[in-house]
Design an enzyme around this catalytic site. Structure first.
Site, PDB file in Angstrom:
ATOM      1  N   HIS A   1     -18.455  13.640 -47.131  1.00 50.85           N
ATOM      2  CA  HIS A   1     -17.612  14.776 -46.989  1.00 50.85           C
ATOM      3  C   HIS A   1     -17.532  15.589 -48.078  1.00 50.85           C
ATOM      4  CE1 HIS A   1     -15.616  12.088 -43.417  1.00 50.85           C
ATOM      5  NE2 HIS A   1     -16.922  12.484 -43.286  1.00 50.85           N
TER       6      HIS A   1
ATOM      7  N   ALA B   1      -6.661  -2.188 -51.976  1.00 48.83           N
ATOM      8  CA  ALA B   1      -8.075  -2.209 -52.489  1.00 48.83           C
ATOM      9  C   ALA B   1      -7.901  -2.426 -54.144  1.00 48.83           C
ATOM     10  CB  ALA B   1      -8.868  -0.801 -52.179  1.00 48.83           C
TER      11      ALA B   1
ATOM     12  N   CYS C   1     -23.686  26.382 -51.959  1.00 52.02           N
ATOM     13  CA  CYS C   1     -24.062  27.555 -51.339  1.00 52.02           C
ATOM     14  C   CYS C   1     -24.650  27.140 -50.032  1.00 52.02           C
ATOM     15  CB  CYS C   1     -25.342  27.914 -52.149  1.00 52.02           C
ATOM     16  SG  CYS C   1     -26.311  29.361 -51.234  1.00 52.02           S
TER      17      CYS C   1
ATOM     18  N   GLN D   1     -16.129   8.632 -48.133  1.00 54.03           N
ATOM     19  CA  GLN D   1     -15.637   9.886 -47.331  1.00 54.03           C
ATOM     20  C   GLN D   1     -14.679  10.725 -48.363  1.00 54.03           C
ATOM     21  OE1 GLN D   1     -14.659   8.317 -42.972  1.00 54.03           O
ATOM     22  NE2 GLN D   1     -14.485   6.498 -44.329  1.00 54.03           N
ATOM     23  N   ASN D   2     -14.429  10.243 -49.447  1.00 53.64           N
ATOM     24  CA  ASN D   2     -13.410  10.909 -50.287  1.00 53.64           C
ATOM     25  C   ASN D   2     -13.964  12.134 -50.922  1.00 53.64           C
ATOM     26  OD1 ASN D   2     -11.654   8.782 -49.392  1.00 53.64           O
ATOM     27  ND2 ASN D   2     -11.822   7.574 -51.275  1.00 53.64           N
ATOM     28  N   VAL D   3     -13.150  13.214 -51.108  1.00 55.14           N
ATOM     29  CA  VAL D   3     -13.830  14.169 -51.722  1.00 55.14           C
ATOM     30  C   VAL D   3     -12.946  14.404 -53.182  1.00 55.14           C
ATOM     31  CG1 VAL D   3     -14.177  15.539 -49.652  1.00 55.14           C
ATOM     32  CG2 VAL D   3     -11.786  15.858 -50.842  1.00 55.14           C
TER      33      VAL D   3
ATOM     34  N   ASN E   1      -8.217  -3.633 -46.332  1.00 54.90           N
ATOM     35  CA  ASN E   1      -7.550  -3.024 -45.961  1.00 54.90           C
ATOM     36  C   ASN E   1      -5.818  -3.449 -45.708  1.00 54.90           C
ATOM     37  OD1 ASN E   1      -6.035  -0.704 -44.257  1.00 54.90           O
ATOM     38  ND2 ASN E   1      -8.135  -0.050 -43.879  1.00 54.90           N
TER      39      ASN E   1
ATOM     40  N   CYS F   1     -28.811  28.278 -50.156  1.00 51.08           N
ATOM     41  CA  CYS F   1     -29.773  27.322 -50.414  1.00 51.08           C
ATOM     42  C   CYS F   1     -29.294  25.779 -50.611  1.00 51.08           C
ATOM     43  CB  CYS F   1     -30.410  27.708 -51.896  1.00 51.08           C
ATOM     44  SG  CYS F   1     -29.162  27.789 -52.926  1.00 51.08           S
TER      45      CYS F   1
HETATM   46  P1  OAD Z   1      -7.543   7.555 -43.164  1.00 51.17           P
HETATM   47  O1  OAD Z   1      -6.378   8.304 -43.714  1.00 51.17           O
HETATM   48  O2  OAD Z   1      -7.864   7.724 -41.780  1.00 51.17           O
HETATM   49  O3  OAD Z   1      -7.357   6.032 -43.419  1.00 51.17           O
HETATM   50  C1  OAD Z   1      -7.054   5.266 -44.683  1.00 51.17           C
HETATM   51  C2  OAD Z   1      -7.142   3.965 -44.431  1.00 51.17           C
HETATM   52  O4  OAD Z   1      -6.561   3.275 -45.813  1.00 51.17           O
HETATM   53  C3  OAD Z   1      -5.994   3.415 -43.294  1.00 51.17           C
HETATM   54  O5  OAD Z   1      -7.011   2.536 -42.391  1.00 51.17           O
HETATM   55  C4  OAD Z   1      -4.964   2.438 -44.215  1.00 51.17           C
HETATM   56  O6  OAD Z   1      -4.571   1.291 -43.624  1.00 51.17           O
HETATM   57  C5  OAD Z   1      -6.002   2.179 -45.425  1.00 51.17           C
HETATM   58  N1  OAD Z   1      -4.895   2.002 -46.708  1.00 51.17           N
HETATM   59  C6  OAD Z   1      -3.984   2.599 -47.226  1.00 51.17           C
HETATM   60  N2  OAD Z   1      -3.546   2.154 -48.232  1.00 51.17           N
HETATM   61  C7  OAD Z   1      -4.565   1.305 -48.761  1.00 51.17           C
HETATM   62  C8  OAD Z   1      -4.841   0.667 -50.232  1.00 51.17           C
HETATM   63  N3  OAD Z   1      -3.859   0.541 -50.875  1.00 51.17           N
HETATM   64  N4  OAD Z   1      -6.015   0.043 -50.028  1.00 51.17           N
HETATM   65  C9  OAD Z   1      -6.765  -0.214 -49.161  1.00 51.17           C
HETATM   66  N5  OAD Z   1      -6.765   0.578 -47.890  1.00 51.17           N
HETATM   67  C10 OAD Z   1      -5.683   1.441 -47.770  1.00 51.17           C
HETATM   68  O7  OAD Z   1      -8.603   7.814 -44.342  1.00 51.17           O
HETATM   69  P2  OAD Z   1     -10.325   8.035 -43.995  1.00 51.17           P
HETATM   70  O8  OAD Z   1     -10.671   6.838 -43.102  1.00 51.17           O
HETATM   71  O9  OAD Z   1     -11.005   8.040 -45.250  1.00 51.17           O
HETATM   72  O10 OAD Z   1     -12.446  13.837 -43.610  1.00 51.17           O
HETATM   73  O11 OAD Z   1     -10.526   9.313 -43.095  1.00 51.17           O
HETATM   74  C11 OAD Z   1     -11.737   9.620 -42.819  1.00 51.17           C
HETATM   75  C12 OAD Z   1     -11.649  11.260 -42.953  1.00 51.17           C
HETATM   76  O12 OAD Z   1     -10.794  11.971 -42.018  1.00 51.17           O
HETATM   77  C13 OAD Z   1     -11.622  11.923 -44.294  1.00 51.17           C
HETATM   78  O13 OAD Z   1     -12.706  11.628 -45.100  1.00 51.17           O
HETATM   79  C14 OAD Z   1     -11.265  13.099 -43.840  1.00 51.17           C
HETATM   80  C15 OAD Z   1     -10.222  12.998 -42.611  1.00 51.17           C
HETATM   81  O14 OAD Z   1     -10.323  14.095 -41.632  1.00 51.17           O
HETATM   82  C16 OAD Z   1     -12.687  15.256 -44.006  1.00 51.17           C
HETATM   83  O15 OAD Z   1     -11.971  15.467 -45.069  1.00 51.17           O
HETATM   84  C17 OAD Z   1     -13.823  15.980 -43.732  1.00 51.17           C
END
Ligand code: OAD
Length: 259
Positions: free
Chosen positions: A130, A243, A138, A112-114, A225, A141
């Site tokens: 994401h 991680a 684009c 999900q990381n950009v 996590n 296309c």
């Molecule tokens: P979150 O910020 O929602 O969650 C991050 C998770 O990482 C949490 O559960 C933390 O407990 C955990 N965490 C923190 N430090 C850590 C470490 N050192 N090792 C392992 N885990 C750790 O991020 P995402 O789940 O990625 O969307 O969020 C999903 C989406 O929400 C993102 O891709 C973004 C946002 O809206 C878009 O940009 C479209």
């Protein structure tokens, strides 16, 4: 306590070593140790600044020139994010995923990381659900471009191929996930019998659905996590910690099993 941690790691390594088709889902927590703040939880961007509007894509379409001006000259939480992104390097967690792929244990990473860090580390089968903040896509296309391939002298920029409207490849709130990536994610999740879920709160769909699908078909989830997530209760192996620390240990234990 330490013996429980070690037993948990050993069991997760067994699971991976015996998996027929293991994949991973990663989120912002994986890049925390590269200096990029997560969105939710302690130190999260949304925790500090509040969630952004849910209609980012509609706002982009309503005034793409303004959206590009903001993008090229960000303020507030976005500036914090871009500054962190441009300085970031992959950490041992990203490298561990590459090693697992090299060992033939891991078949794909859905992220999900950009932040581009899986690519910089060398992951090959990578699905950026994401998008990728370093790329431009684009809307006509679907082609993706590096920044230096695009002429920004007039905003909004247009596609050198089809003259369609260009947007950052990062998927905005309210924007459909590009079908090429989404189809790949569904295919990988349908094949997997084991899934590592690292550094995600598992609150954003459809990404959060893939581990549930794997689990519903009888597959095993390995969660990494430091804090409980939406998936903790349904994960067979819960490895509590960062991680960057846990993944390299897991690789070592999988190697020791001859994979
Ligand atoms: P979150 O910020 O929602 O969650 C991050 C998770 O990482 C949490 O559960 C933390 O407990 C955990 N965490 C923190 N430090 C850590 C470490 N050192 N090792 C392992 N885990 C750790 O991020 P995402 O789940 O990625 O969307 O969020 C999903 C989406 O929400 C993102 O891709 C973004 C946002 O809206 C878009 O940009 C479209």
């Amino acid at each position: 306590m330490e013996s429980e941690r070690i037993a948990g790691l050993e069991a997760a390594a067994d699971c991976l070593a015996h998996a027929r088709y293991a994949i991973a889902l990663t989120g912002a927590g994986l890049s925390v140790e590269s200096g990029i703040p997560p969105f939710r939880g302690p130190g999260g961007l949304w925790t500090k600044h509040g969630e952004p509007p849910m209609n980012g894509f509609q706002r982009f379409l309503a005034d793409p020139r303004r959206a590009w001006e903001d993008r090229l000259n960000p303020t507030g939480p976005m500036r914090e994010l871009w500054n962190a992104l441009s300085a970031a390097r992959p950490n041992p967690g990203h490298h561990a995923f590459v090693e697992l792929e090299d060992l033939g244990v891991l078949r794909a990473v859905i992220t999900q990381n950009v932040d581009n860090l899986h690519r910089l580390a060398g992951s090959r089968r990578l699905l950026e659900i994401h998008g990728n903040a370093t790329l431009i896509r684009c809307l006509g296309c679907g082609r993706r471009f590096a920044r230096d391939e695009i002429d920004f002298s007039e905003l909004p920029p247009h596609c050198p191929g089809c003259d369609g409207l260009l947007k950052s490849d990062t998927v905005s709130f309210g924007e459909p996930i590009p079908s090429d990536v989404l189809e790949g994610c569904f295919e990988e999740a349908a094949r997997a019998d084991c899934m590592i879920v690292a550094g995600t709160s598992a609150t954003v769909y459809p990404a959060a659905q893939f581990p549930l699908d794997v689990r519903d078909r009888g597959g095993d989830l390995i969660e990494i996590n430091p804090y409980p997530s939406e998936l903790t209760a349904v994960s067979r192996h819960v490895l509590q910690g960062s991680a960057g620390e846990i993944l390299p240990k897991l690789v070592e234990l999988v190697r020791a099993r001859g994979r």
